[in-house]
Structures are given as structure tokens and as C-alpha cells.
Design an enzyme around this catalytic site. Structure first.
Site, mmCIF file in Angstrom:
data_model
loop_
_atom_site.group_PDB
_atom_site.id
_atom_site.type_symbol
_atom_site.label_atom_id
_atom_site.label_comp_id
_atom_site.label_asym_id
_atom_site.label_seq_id
_atom_site.Cartn_x
_atom_site.Cartn_y
_atom_site.Cartn_z
ATOM 1 N N CYS A 122 -6.645 1.883 5.337
ATOM 2 C CA CYS A 122 -7.203 0.578 5.712
ATOM 3 C C CYS A 122 -6.673 0.212 7.102
ATOM 4 O O CYS A 122 -5.849 0.938 7.657
ATOM 5 C CB CYS A 122 -6.763 -0.460 4.670
ATOM 6 N N HIS A 145 0.835 -1.217 0.000
ATOM 7 C CA HIS A 145 0.000 0.000 0.000
ATOM 8 C C HIS A 145 0.867 1.263 0.000
ATOM 9 O O HIS A 145 1.967 1.267 0.558
ATOM 10 C CB HIS A 145 -0.912 0.029 1.241
ATOM 11 N N CYS A 202 -2.751 0.036 7.291
ATOM 12 C CA CYS A 202 -2.077 1.328 7.197
ATOM 13 C C CYS A 202 -2.371 2.214 8.398
ATOM 14 O O CYS A 202 -1.500 2.940 8.870
ATOM 15 C CB CYS A 202 -2.452 2.025 5.900
ATOM 16 N N GLU A 259 0.716 3.999 1.682
ATOM 17 C CA GLU A 259 1.108 4.516 3.006
ATOM 18 C C GLU A 259 2.303 3.743 3.563
ATOM 19 O O GLU A 259 3.225 4.318 4.132
ATOM 20 C CB GLU A 259 -0.057 4.379 4.004
HETATM 21 ZN ZN LIG Z 1 -3.668 0.304 3.403
#
Ligand SMILES: [Zn+2]
Length: 145
Positions: A76, A46, A79, A48
Site C-alpha cells: 500500500c 501492516h 508500506c 511490511e
Molecule cells: Zn501496507
């Protein structure tokens, strides 16, 4: 947020879900990241996480004091956890993620007092641009099928 959007576009260009993140300290950009889950074949890819990884390397520690994150999509659970653990102070996100957003949409992991580090979060920053890039991407994806 404009730079985070530029990162999201980079993801879209390589066929990745367009999510971008930038970590700043004051006026300085510390790191950038964009979603690379498919190209890296890794669930941790991801935007982040990539930005946090780079920032920790650059600043030489697991804590990112006085750092803020701009991310185009509501974080999410993974993260959100990484943001809390890296001690980022403020998070600004663009689009809301009703299904898995952890800044209030699905759950709120940033609720003050829940953990030992409090992160201030504001959502809906350049929301139209941030959600448009996602909806266009998925529309295009469906068209290709
Ligand atoms: Zn994430």
C-alpha cells in the site's frame, strides 16, 4: 515467498487479514512480519512495517542495505514509502491489489527516478497461493456474518 505465506497464515489464525512479509539478506532471513492491525489496534500494523521495524532493530540502522522483501500482497502507499525509506533493494510480491497497490495497480511509487532511491519490484510471485489465502479469509468472514 513460502515463509511470507507462513506469516500470512499466522495473521489469518488470529483473525487478521492474511498478509505476510519477510526481509532477507542473501540467504539469511533478517525479519518476519504479519498483519496485526486489529490486534494492535493500530493503522501502522501492516506486515511490511512490522518486518522493517524488526530488521532495523536487528541491523542497527534505518537503512537496510542489500536487503530484499518478500510480501504476499502488493504494498500500500504507507508500506511502499517505508520500503523506499529503508533502502530495500528488491521487492517481490505475490497478489496484486487493484484498489490500493502502489507497485503499479493503483499507482506506481516504485517508478525509477521518482525518488532518490530506486527499488526493483516484481509482482505475481506465487500469485495463486497469495491471493487464495486472502479470498478464503474474506469468504469465511462473510460466512460468519
Ligand atoms: Zn501496507
Amino acid at each position: 515467498m513460502k515463509e511470507a505465506l507462513r506469516q500470512a497464515k499466522k495473521a489469518a489464525d488470529i483473525g487478521e487479514t492474511p498478509v505476510g512479509a519477510v526481509i532477507v539478506r542473501g540467504a539469511e532471513i533478517i525479519s518476519r512480519g504479519y498483519n496485526r492491525r486489529e490486534t494492535k489496534k493500530n493503522a501502522l500494523g501492516h506486515a511490511e512495517i512490522i518486518a522493517i521495524n524488526k530488521a532495523c532493530k536487528k541491523l542497527g540502522g534505518w537503512r537496510l542495505p542489500k536487503c530484499d522483501m518478500y510480501v504476499t500482497l502488493e504494498p500500500c502507499p504507507m508500506c511502499a514509502g517505508a520500503i523506499i525509506n529503508s533502502r530495500i533493494e528488491n521487492v517481490f510480491f505475490g497478489a496484486f491489489d487493484k484498489k490500493s497497490g502502489c507497485a503499479g495497480s493503483a499507482v506506481d511509487l516504485f517508478e525509477h527516478g521518482l525518488f532518490n532511491h530506486n527499488v526493483n519490484v516484481s509482482g505475481g510471485i506465487m500469485e495463486t497461493e497469495c491471493s487464495q489465502i486472502l479470498s478464503l479469509f474474506f469468504k469465511e468472514l462473510r460466512r460468519k456474518k
